[in-house]
Write an enzyme that holds these catalytic residues in place. Structure first.
Site, PDB file in Angstrom:
ATOM      1  N   THR A  47       0.834  -1.199   0.000  1.00  0.00           N
ATOM      2  CA  THR A  47       0.000   0.000   0.000  1.00  0.00           C
ATOM      3  C   THR A  47       0.869   1.250   0.000  1.00  0.00           C
ATOM      4  O   THR A  47       0.635   2.194  -0.763  1.00  0.00           O
ATOM      5  CB  THR A  47      -0.906   0.016   1.238  1.00  0.00           C
ATOM      6  OG1 THR A  47      -1.631  -1.209   1.308  1.00  0.00           O
ATOM      7  CG2 THR A  47      -1.878   1.178   1.181  1.00  0.00           C
ATOM      8  N   THR A  48       1.892   1.268   0.848  1.00  0.00           N
ATOM      9  CA  THR A  48       2.790   2.420   0.950  1.00  0.00           C
ATOM     10  C   THR A  48       3.564   2.627  -0.345  1.00  0.00           C
ATOM     11  O   THR A  48       3.966   3.747  -0.660  1.00  0.00           O
ATOM     12  CB  THR A  48       3.755   2.235   2.132  1.00  0.00           C
ATOM     13  OG1 THR A  48       2.999   1.881   3.294  1.00  0.00           O
ATOM     14  CG2 THR A  48       4.532   3.506   2.420  1.00  0.00           C
ATOM     15  N   TYR A 110     -13.335  -3.936  -2.359  1.00  0.00           N
ATOM     16  CA  TYR A 110     -14.417  -3.466  -3.234  1.00  0.00           C
ATOM     17  C   TYR A 110     -15.474  -4.530  -3.524  1.00  0.00           C
ATOM     18  O   TYR A 110     -16.628  -4.370  -3.137  1.00  0.00           O
ATOM     19  CB  TYR A 110     -13.887  -2.871  -4.550  1.00  0.00           C
ATOM     20  CG  TYR A 110     -14.995  -2.213  -5.359  1.00  0.00           C
ATOM     21  CD1 TYR A 110     -15.579  -1.027  -4.903  1.00  0.00           C
ATOM     22  CD2 TYR A 110     -15.484  -2.777  -6.523  1.00  0.00           C
ATOM     23  CE1 TYR A 110     -16.617  -0.442  -5.607  1.00  0.00           C
ATOM     24  CE2 TYR A 110     -16.524  -2.202  -7.228  1.00  0.00           C
ATOM     25  CZ  TYR A 110     -17.089  -1.030  -6.761  1.00  0.00           C
ATOM     26  OH  TYR A 110     -18.115  -0.458  -7.445  1.00  0.00           O
ATOM     27  N   TYR A 136      -2.692 -10.236   4.746  1.00  0.00           N
ATOM     28  CA  TYR A 136      -2.679  -8.811   5.113  1.00  0.00           C
ATOM     29  C   TYR A 136      -4.108  -8.366   5.374  1.00  0.00           C
ATOM     30  O   TYR A 136      -4.914  -8.279   4.447  1.00  0.00           O
ATOM     31  CB  TYR A 136      -2.036  -8.008   3.972  1.00  0.00           C
ATOM     32  CG  TYR A 136      -1.941  -6.505   4.176  1.00  0.00           C
ATOM     33  CD1 TYR A 136      -2.104  -5.903   5.420  1.00  0.00           C
ATOM     34  CD2 TYR A 136      -1.660  -5.674   3.088  1.00  0.00           C
ATOM     35  CE1 TYR A 136      -2.007  -4.535   5.582  1.00  0.00           C
ATOM     36  CE2 TYR A 136      -1.557  -4.297   3.242  1.00  0.00           C
ATOM     37  CZ  TYR A 136      -1.735  -3.732   4.480  1.00  0.00           C
ATOM     38  OH  TYR A 136      -1.642  -2.374   4.632  1.00  0.00           O
ATOM     39  N   ARG A 141      -8.998  -0.089   4.866  1.00  0.00           N
ATOM     40  CA  ARG A 141      -8.857   0.110   3.419  1.00  0.00           C
ATOM     41  C   ARG A 141      -9.725  -0.849   2.608  1.00  0.00           C
ATOM     42  O   ARG A 141     -10.195  -0.507   1.528  1.00  0.00           O
ATOM     43  CB  ARG A 141      -7.388  -0.046   2.997  1.00  0.00           C
ATOM     44  CG  ARG A 141      -6.509   1.116   3.454  1.00  0.00           C
ATOM     45  CD  ARG A 141      -5.083   0.963   2.966  1.00  0.00           C
ATOM     46  NE  ARG A 141      -4.252   2.087   3.395  1.00  0.00           N
ATOM     47  CZ  ARG A 141      -4.036   3.188   2.682  1.00  0.00           C
ATOM     48  NH1 ARG A 141      -4.617   3.330   1.500  1.00  0.00           N
ATOM     49  NH2 ARG A 141      -3.262   4.149   3.146  1.00  0.00           N
ATOM     50  N   LYS A 164       0.017  -9.939   8.441  1.00  0.00           N
ATOM     51  CA  LYS A 164       0.169  -8.541   8.836  1.00  0.00           C
ATOM     52  C   LYS A 164      -1.218  -8.097   9.281  1.00  0.00           C
ATOM     53  O   LYS A 164      -2.130  -7.965   8.463  1.00  0.00           O
ATOM     54  CB  LYS A 164       0.669  -7.675   7.678  1.00  0.00           C
ATOM     55  CG  LYS A 164       0.747  -6.191   8.028  1.00  0.00           C
ATOM     56  CD  LYS A 164       1.113  -5.333   6.819  1.00  0.00           C
ATOM     57  CE  LYS A 164       1.081  -3.850   7.189  1.00  0.00           C
ATOM     58  NZ  LYS A 164       1.391  -2.964   6.035  1.00  0.00           N
ATOM     59  N   ILE A 204       5.509  -4.469   9.986  1.00  0.00           N
ATOM     60  CA  ILE A 204       5.660  -4.019   8.594  1.00  0.00           C
ATOM     61  C   ILE A 204       5.274  -2.552   8.618  1.00  0.00           C
ATOM     62  O   ILE A 204       4.108  -2.203   8.759  1.00  0.00           O
ATOM     63  CB  ILE A 204       4.822  -4.873   7.633  1.00  0.00           C
ATOM     64  CG1 ILE A 204       5.339  -6.315   7.647  1.00  0.00           C
ATOM     65  CG2 ILE A 204       4.864  -4.296   6.222  1.00  0.00           C
ATOM     66  CD1 ILE A 204       4.567  -7.281   6.766  1.00  0.00           C
TER      67      ILE A 204
END
Length: 293
Positions: A47-48, A110, A136, A141, A164, A204
């Site tokens: 994501t980052t 989504y 994850y 999000r 994570k 992380i």
């Protein structure tokens, strides 16, 4: 017996962009800096790293370049998740083909599914590769929460080795119901020490992009039994964590790196530059931390 992919601080590394795409020279410079500063693993295209804005070929090139640049000095974990199971499988297979140490696979977003659908999604990915997989879970999000019971079921699969976890309320239950060799990593920079106290293997991290040595030191102090130093380091970074997440990440961390003279470029739309009042807060925190003169 499943072994941890890493212990300590894994950086969810930003992707430096320029006018033509990824600035690979800068990415290489950042990777070398992280290794020198004690970062324990590199997580590329998360994501980052703004992976959702990367076309497939660019995404793959970022993974390949990172594996070759790191050259097995520390583990490389590739973000290869998707809300399309077939796409996630294709990306995971590519990551495996270039030699990543693990794959980070996010909860689908989504097109929300059920817990049974999550199990089928992740088990299909796991069957497609032999490389270790880190789940994850980031409900803020994905708007979908991977239930601890589903994680525990997935943890029975041989190459699903870790998670994570960004929902701290799950951590205690995960420790109770998952196999003892299943690793849990913090997805929250402000809660690294509590995760470790529950038995987590590390973090992380977003903040490791600007304070890699301190993020590693926080974890190492805990592992060394120096809880007081770990506590002080965790409390010390809390104002920075608040500033780094005052707008959608990775906008603030990229701004911080640019303010520090690291010249990593901006974010891609739909992410935009920071609001002036928030940038002022970020500058103040960075100055107080000694990162700006």
């Amino acid at each position: 017996m499943k072994q941890p992919i890493f212990t300590g601080s894994g950086v969810a590394i930003i992707t430096p962009f320029n006018e033509t795409g990824i600035d690979f020279d800068k990415l290489g410079e950042l990777i070398e800096w992280h290794i020198a500063e004690g970062t324990d693993a590199i997580i590329i295209c998360g994501t980052t790293g703004e992976a959702p804005t990367m076309p497939m070929e660019e995404h793959r090139e970022a993974i390949r370049y990172t594996v070759e640049k790191v050259a097995k000095r520390i583990p490389v974990i590739a973000g290869a998740g998707s809300n399309d199971t077939h796409h996630a499988i294709a990306t995971s297979r590519y990551a495996e083909s270039v030699g990543v140490d693990a794959i980070l696979s996010v909860v689908p977003y989504y097109n929300k599914t059920s817990q049974k659908g999550l199990y089928e999604h992740f088990s299909a990915i796991a069957k497609s590769v032999s490389t270790p997989i880190i789940l994850y879970n980031v409900p803020s999000r994905t708007v979908l929460d991977l239930a601890p019971e589903t994680t525990a079921k997935l943890a029975q699969i041989e190459n699903i080795v870790a998670i994570k976890e960004c929902n701290f309320s799950h951590v205690g239950e995960l420790m109770n119901i998952c196999p003892s060799d299943f690793s849990i990593y913090s997805g929250e920079d402000g809660l690294v020490l509590p995760y470790l106290a529950f038995g987590g293997k590390g973090v992380i991290s977003v903040m490791a992009n600007i304070i890699p040595s301190d993020t590693h030191a926080l974890c190492q102090a805990f592992f060394d039994g120096d809880i007081e130093t770990a506590r002080k380091l965790q409390l010390q970074v809390l104002p920075m964590v608040k500033a780094l997440f005052c707008e959608p990440s990775p906008v603030p961390v990229k701004k911080a790196m640019n303010l520090m003279g690291m010249n990593v470029g901006g974010c891609r739309l739909p992410l935009i530059d920071m609001e002036p009042q928030n940038e002022a807060v970020l500058q103040k925190v960075l100055t107080q931390y000694g990162l700006l003169k």
